[in-house]
Design an enzyme around this catalytic site. Structure first.
Site, PDB file in Angstrom:
ATOM      1  N   ALA A  61       0.843  -1.203   0.000  1.00  0.00           N
ATOM      2  CA  ALA A  61       0.000   0.000   0.000  1.00  0.00           C
ATOM      3  C   ALA A  61       0.870   1.242   0.000  1.00  0.00           C
ATOM      4  CB  ALA A  61      -0.912  -0.006   1.226  1.00  0.00           C
ATOM      5  N   ASP A  62       0.253   2.339  -0.395  1.00  0.00           N
ATOM      6  CA  ASP A  62       0.927   3.634  -0.262  1.00  0.00           C
ATOM      7  C   ASP A  62      -0.072   4.666   0.230  1.00  0.00           C
ATOM      8  OD1 ASP A  62       3.516   5.202  -0.908  1.00  0.00           O
ATOM      9  OD2 ASP A  62       1.879   6.460  -1.619  1.00  0.00           O
ATOM     10  N   THR A  63       0.367   5.478   1.163  1.00  0.00           N
ATOM     11  CA  THR A  63      -0.477   6.553   1.693  1.00  0.00           C
ATOM     12  C   THR A  63       0.160   7.892   1.338  1.00  0.00           C
ATOM     13  OG1 THR A  63      -1.224   5.153   3.507  1.00  0.00           O
ATOM     14  CG2 THR A  63      -1.509   7.527   3.790  1.00  0.00           C
TER      15      THR A  63
END
Ligand code: TTP
Length: 193
Positions: A68-70
């Site tokens: 994931a990437d935030t």
């Protein structure tokens, strides 16, 4: 039994998965270049980085890999993790008294198959006083967090309102992640009958 590899060095993501009873069999933090492309807008950036992370993690054919990437977005501006106190201060001054967006993109692969979801949440940060910024910077809690704040910690006091997914702001949208894991064949609620 299917093996799950969490392709993330983020302790938040491990904790969030634990919250829904998912314990990865292995953790392999991806190492990719997170520099935005020229003119790249935040949502496209976040989606690209999550997909690049999942591509970068080596796994056996039948393993499930989750990455994931935030990213914090202020208009077209991308705020990643601040590198030092001065940058963190700059981010907080920019976010102070404004609405921004937090995007978390989740990417999963299993063999040749890939699944992904991008989740966007609107967040309002109250107007921060100099004392609030000084104290938060001194706490060090901004380190390693997109936009230089963590809603799950002391900065929760700075956030009067969100519209969207709280778990996504923290680093992994659990409702969407659960669906993706099931789609990839992970037995989240027992083996499919
Ligand atoms: C906005 C916000 C971000 N964050 C965190 C979640 C992510 O860990 C981090 C954003 O950085 P990411 O690049 O998404 O992830 P990471 O570098 O921590 O880990 P990896 O790439 O190995 O998966 O910011 C919070 O914990 N709370 C918040 O309120």
């Amino acid at each position: 039994m299917v093996r799950l590899i969490l392709g993330s060095g983020s302790p938040r993501r491990r904790e969030l998965l634990k919250q829904i009873g998912v314990e990865p069999d292995e953790i392999r933090a991806p190492d990719i270049d997170e520099t935005p492309l020229k003119g790249e807008v935040p949502r496209a950036y976040c989606a690209r980085i999550a997909r690049e992370k999942v591509t970068a993690v080596a796994a056996a054919e039948d393993d499930i890999v989750l990455c994931a990437d935030t990213t914090v977005a202020v208009g077209r501006r991308i705020l990643g993790k601040a590198e030092n106190e001065a940058e963190a201060r700059g981010f907080l001054n920019l976010l102070s008294g404004r609405r921004h967006r937090v995007i978390t993109s989740v990417a999963i692969k299993r063999g040749e198959n890939k699944w992904a979801r991008d989740v966007e949440t609107a967040v309002r940060m109250k107007r921060l006083s100099a004392a609030e910024i000084d104290s938060y910077i001194a706490s060090g809690d901004w380190r390693g967090k997109a936009g230089a704040y963590g809603i799950q910690g002391a900065a929760g006091a700075f956030i009067p309102w969100i519209n969207g997914s709280f778990t996504s702001v923290v680093g992994l949208p659990l409702a969407e992640t659960a669906n993706l894991l099931i789609a990839a064949g992970y037995p989240l609620y027992g083996e499919p009958s």
